[in-house]
Write a protein that holds these residues in place. Structure first.
Motif, short mmCIF file in Angstrom:
data_model
loop_
_atom_site.label_atom_id
_atom_site.label_comp_id
_atom_site.label_asym_id
_atom_site.label_seq_id
_atom_site.Cartn_x
_atom_site.Cartn_y
_atom_site.Cartn_z
N ILE A 77 0.85 -1.18 0.09
CA ILE A 77 0.05 0.04 -0.10
C ILE A 77 0.71 1.51 0.44
O ILE A 77 1.90 1.52 0.77
CB ILE A 77 -0.61 0.04 0.89
CG1 ILE A 77 -1.52 -1.28 1.18
CG2 ILE A 77 -1.90 1.33 1.27
CD1 ILE A 77 -3.07 -1.65 2.46
N LEU A 78 1.14 1.84 -0.68
CA LEU A 78 1.84 3.39 -1.36
C LEU A 78 1.66 4.02 -0.42
O LEU A 78 0.15 4.32 0.35
CB LEU A 78 1.59 3.60 -2.61
CG LEU A 78 1.46 2.95 -3.74
CD1 LEU A 78 1.66 3.54 -4.98
CD2 LEU A 78 2.81 2.49 -3.68
N ALA A 80 4.19 3.98 2.16
CA ALA A 80 5.45 3.22 2.95
C ALA A 80 5.48 1.41 2.86
O ALA A 80 5.96 1.26 3.57
CB ALA A 80 4.58 3.22 5.08
N MET A 102 -3.09 4.79 -1.90
CA MET A 102 -4.67 5.05 -0.74
C MET A 102 -3.79 5.86 0.10
O MET A 102 -2.04 6.11 0.29
CB MET A 102 -4.33 4.10 0.08
CG MET A 102 -5.08 2.47 0.02
SD MET A 102 -6.71 2.85 0.59
CE MET A 102 -7.15 1.37 -0.69
N TYR A 103 -4.87 7.24 0.53
CA TYR A 103 -3.66 8.06 1.51
C TYR A 103 -5.10 8.36 2.87
O TYR A 103 -5.82 8.76 2.26
CB TYR A 103 -3.49 9.55 0.82
CG TYR A 103 -4.59 10.33 -0.12
CD1 TYR A 103 -4.52 9.69 -1.20
CD2 TYR A 103 -4.81 11.47 1.14
CE1 TYR A 103 -5.46 10.77 -1.36
CE2 TYR A 103 -5.77 11.84 0.34
CZ TYR A 103 -6.20 11.60 -1.00
OH TYR A 103 -7.59 12.77 -1.59
N ARG A 104 -4.42 8.92 4.03
CA ARG A 104 -5.83 9.15 4.94
C ARG A 104 -5.63 10.63 4.81
O ARG A 104 -4.54 11.03 4.84
CB ARG A 104 -4.91 8.53 6.31
CG ARG A 104 -5.20 7.47 6.04
CD ARG A 104 -5.22 6.88 8.02
NE ARG A 104 -4.21 8.35 8.95
CZ ARG A 104 -4.54 7.60 9.99
NH1 ARG A 104 -4.97 6.56 11.15
NH2 ARG A 104 -3.99 8.65 10.93
N ALA A 135 -4.14 1.57 11.72
CA ALA A 135 -4.08 2.03 12.48
C ALA A 135 -5.19 2.16 12.94
O ALA A 135 -6.16 1.03 13.35
CB ALA A 135 -3.52 3.60 12.28
N GLY A 137 -7.68 0.87 10.43
CA GLY A 137 -7.92 -0.36 9.65
C GLY A 137 -7.91 -0.25 7.94
O GLY A 137 -8.37 -0.68 7.29
N GLY A 138 -8.36 1.21 8.10
CA GLY A 138 -9.91 2.09 6.81
C GLY A 138 -9.03 1.51 5.17
O GLY A 138 -9.37 0.30 4.62
N SER A 139 -7.31 1.33 5.39
CA SER A 139 -6.79 1.86 4.28
C SER A 139 -6.27 0.24 4.05
O SER A 139 -6.17 -0.15 2.42
CB SER A 139 -5.21 2.32 4.53
OG SER A 139 -4.89 3.63 5.33
N ASP A 200 4.52 8.62 11.49
CA ASP A 200 4.55 8.78 10.66
C ASP A 200 4.76 7.73 9.65
O ASP A 200 6.32 8.40 9.16
CB ASP A 200 4.19 10.06 9.59
CG ASP A 200 3.49 10.25 7.88
OD1 ASP A 200 3.91 9.61 7.48
OD2 ASP A 200 2.20 10.70 8.53
N GLY A 202 4.73 6.80 6.12
CA GLY A 202 5.48 7.12 4.75
C GLY A 202 6.73 7.88 4.89
O GLY A 202 7.99 8.07 4.39
#
Ligand code: PRP
Ligand code: URA
Length: 209
Positions: A77-78, A80, A102-104, A135, A137-139, A200, A202
């Motif tokens: 998952i980009l 990180a 994905m980014y939050r 975190a 879990g969403g990503s 963080d 990433g």
């Protein structure tokens, strides 16, 4: 419900401690993420199937095991997750690599997908999704949903640090997917960062911020 595997190996625990330290710089952080991915990959791939083949040693003919079974896809998952790919490739050099971007959202903490490219024949592959942080879990939840929507079914996920909230949410949504966790931390803070965590991931891998 599939299993959660929380790493207990002292080498993994030691390296995660170094990773957490604020004083660990980008270069060392990157190396540690890759080394931890090797060690966690070793554990996560312990159930790989083998088949017997005939070989000839300098001494005699012999029947010995080699890896058999599904071809593998590693899906970071980009951004990180990219930091873990080299570690897994050291174990399975022939694996194909997919990418999920994905980014939050900083305020809502809801993940937004911006990219997805998976290797062909994804339904026939053993898929390992990697992201150092779980975190909310969403990503990871959305990444696995997208992989399933594209036909993937044999999926394991690896993250270096997870929060209990994210693990619970992930297991509710994807009870069939095995989760490999380096360390299970205490909780999320008000910004949905993992405590004690490592900050963080990433930014620390890529030296941004
Ligand atoms: C981080 C991390 C995970 C995600 C975890 O990525 O690498 O992908 O947050 O949080 P969640 O479990 O609450 O979804 P981020 O969105 O910061 O993007 P980046 O890797 O591009 O920095
Ligand atoms: N993403 C990170 O990189 N770190 C956290 O603690 C939470 C989400």
């Amino acid at each position: 419900m599939s299993e959660i595997h929380i790493m207990t190996h002292p080498l993994i625990r030691h390296k995660i401690t170094l990773l957490r330290m604020e004083s660990t710089g980008t270069n060392e952080f990157r190396k540690l993420v890759e080394e931890i991915a090797v060690l966690m990959g070793y554990e996560a791939l312990a159930d790989l199937k083998t088949k017997d083949v005939e070989i000839k040693t300098p001494i005699e003919d012999s029947i010995q095991p080699i890896i058999d079974g599904k071809k593998m896809a590693i899906v970071p998952i980009l951004r990180a997750g990219l930091g873990m790919v080299g570690g897994l490739l050291a174990l399975v050099p022939n694996a194909k690599i997919g990418h999920i971007g994905m980014y939050r959202d900083e305020k809502t903490h809801i993940p937004h997908a911006y990219y997805c490219k998976l290797p062909p024949l994804i339904s026939q592959r053993q898929i390992i999704v990697v992201d150092p942080m779980l975190a909310t879990g969403g990503s990871m939840i959305d990444a696995v949903s997208e992989i399933k929507a594209q036909g993937g079914s044999c999926i394991k996920c690896m993250c270096i640090i997870a929060a209990p909230e994210g693990v619970d949410a992930f297991r509710k949504k994807h009870p069939d997917v095995e989760l490999y966790i380096g360390a299970l931390d205490r909780c999320l803070n008000e910004n949905a960062y993992i405590c004690p965590g490592l900050g963080d991931a990433g930014d620390r891998i890529f030296g941004t911020k």
